[in-house]
Motif scaffolding. Structure first.
Motif, short mmCIF file in Angstrom:
data_model
loop_
_atom_site.label_atom_id
_atom_site.label_comp_id
_atom_site.label_asym_id
_atom_site.label_seq_id
_atom_site.Cartn_x
_atom_site.Cartn_y
_atom_site.Cartn_z
N GLN A 239 19.57 47.04 5.41
CA GLN A 239 18.36 47.21 6.22
C GLN A 239 18.36 48.59 6.89
OE1 GLN A 239 18.10 44.66 9.67
NE2 GLN A 239 15.89 44.93 9.87
N LEU A 240 19.49 48.98 7.42
CA LEU A 240 19.60 50.29 8.07
C LEU A 240 19.37 51.41 7.07
CD1 LEU A 240 20.30 52.14 10.42
CD2 LEU A 240 22.72 51.69 9.99
N ALA B 281 26.11 63.37 11.53
CA ALA B 281 25.33 62.18 11.85
C ALA B 281 25.94 61.42 13.03
CB ALA B 281 25.26 61.26 10.63
N LEU B 282 27.26 61.44 13.15
CA LEU B 282 27.91 60.75 14.27
C LEU B 282 27.54 61.39 15.60
CD1 LEU B 282 29.83 58.52 15.16
CD2 LEU B 282 31.74 60.11 14.84
N VAL B 283 27.43 62.70 15.61
CA VAL B 283 27.03 63.41 16.84
C VAL B 283 25.60 63.04 17.21
CG1 VAL B 283 26.66 65.66 17.90
CG2 VAL B 283 28.66 65.28 16.46
N ALA C 299 20.33 54.07 15.53
CA ALA C 299 20.93 54.38 14.23
C ALA C 299 19.85 54.77 13.22
CB ALA C 299 21.72 53.18 13.72
N VAL C 300 18.73 54.07 13.22
CA VAL C 300 17.64 54.40 12.30
C VAL C 300 17.11 55.80 12.57
CG1 VAL C 300 15.27 53.82 11.63
CG2 VAL C 300 16.97 52.01 11.86
N PHE D 140 28.64 51.61 13.10
CA PHE D 140 29.66 50.76 13.72
C PHE D 140 30.09 51.32 15.07
CE2 PHE D 140 34.42 50.73 14.02
CZ PHE D 140 34.54 49.47 14.59
N MET D 141 30.05 52.64 15.20
CA MET D 141 30.52 53.29 16.43
C MET D 141 29.61 53.04 17.62
SD MET D 141 33.29 54.53 15.32
CE MET D 141 33.79 55.46 16.75
N ILE D 142 28.37 52.61 17.38
CA ILE D 142 27.48 52.28 18.51
C ILE D 142 27.09 50.80 18.48
CG2 ILE D 142 26.60 54.64 18.78
CD1 ILE D 142 24.07 53.73 17.29
#
Length: 219
Positions: free
Chosen positions: A23-24, A66-68, A90-91, A163-165
């Motif tokens: 979905q993401l 992207a993580l930043v 995230a989206v 996953f990190m958020i």
């Protein structure tokens, strides 16, 4: 075999995470690809504010990992009164990153369309938007499809960063299982296997899309 027994037992627990990852990825591509096309068109226009806006959005999206972007949106925006859910964050972050890279592929596709095609559109009475939509854009999409397909796979793989958020995607479910079973090797090999299978499916679908576009352009 114990490992296969474990995988069968764990699959119902990771399945919801697979759906969230898909979905993401789907939402990020749904918003990111059109954004990339819009940015590419803005970059080619003679209207300087559009060119600079496109340049700024693309360079931030490509320049920051992207993580930043995920951390910046999720943890920084609440300080200015904007609070987003982890999934929405995230989206937005992955769409931004995807759009920034896609814009460069779209620009390359647009630039690769021969000038003769543009002249043919004008002589056929298809000027402006009509010429772009019927003549230029379909050819640019066909040219851009292979790199965009690879970008779609990378977006799917980048979804693991959510996953990190605290987005409950595949890696999140894997972490939950490994934290209770302590079978880290088995769990993460299982997850790698799932990512590998889904990546192969993604590549197969994009290959079919490319063949369809090639047949369409040859008519």
């Amino acid at each position: 075999m114990d490992i296969l027994t474990d995988w069968i037992e764990w699959f119902p627990r990771v399945y919801p995470g697979v759906l969230v990852s898909l979905q993401l990825t789907g939402l990020s591509l749904l918003f990111g690809m059109p954004l990339g096309l819009i940015l590419a068109v803005m970059a080619e226009t003679r209207f300087q504010p559009f060119k600079w806006a496109s340049f700024l959005i693309v360079e931030i999206g490509r320049g920051l990992p992207a993580l930043v972007l995920l951390y910046m949106l999720y943890f920084s925006l609440p300080e200015v009164g904007v609070t987003l859910t982890s999934m929405v964050t995230a989206v937005i972050a992955l769409s931004w990153s995807t759009g920034a890279y896609a814009s460069e592929y779209f620009r390359a596709g647009l630039a690769a369309v021969p000038n003769g095609q543009r002249e043919a559109a004008l002589t056929s009475g298809l000027d402006g938007w009509n010429g772009f939509r019927h003549i230029i854009l379909p050819q640019a999409l066909r040219i851009s499809t292979p790199p965009l397909a690879s970008l779609a796979v990378l977006t799917f793989q980048a979804s693991a960063l959510a996953f990190m958020i605290a987005v409950p995607e595949l890696m999140s479910k894997a972490f939950e299982i490994s934290s209770t079973t302590f079978k880290y090797l088995s769990v993460y090999v299982f997850v790698a296997f799932i990512y590998g299978i889904l990546t192969i499916i993604f590549l197969a679908l994009t290959t079919l899309l490319e063949k369809y576009l090639n047949r369409h352009m040859q008519r």
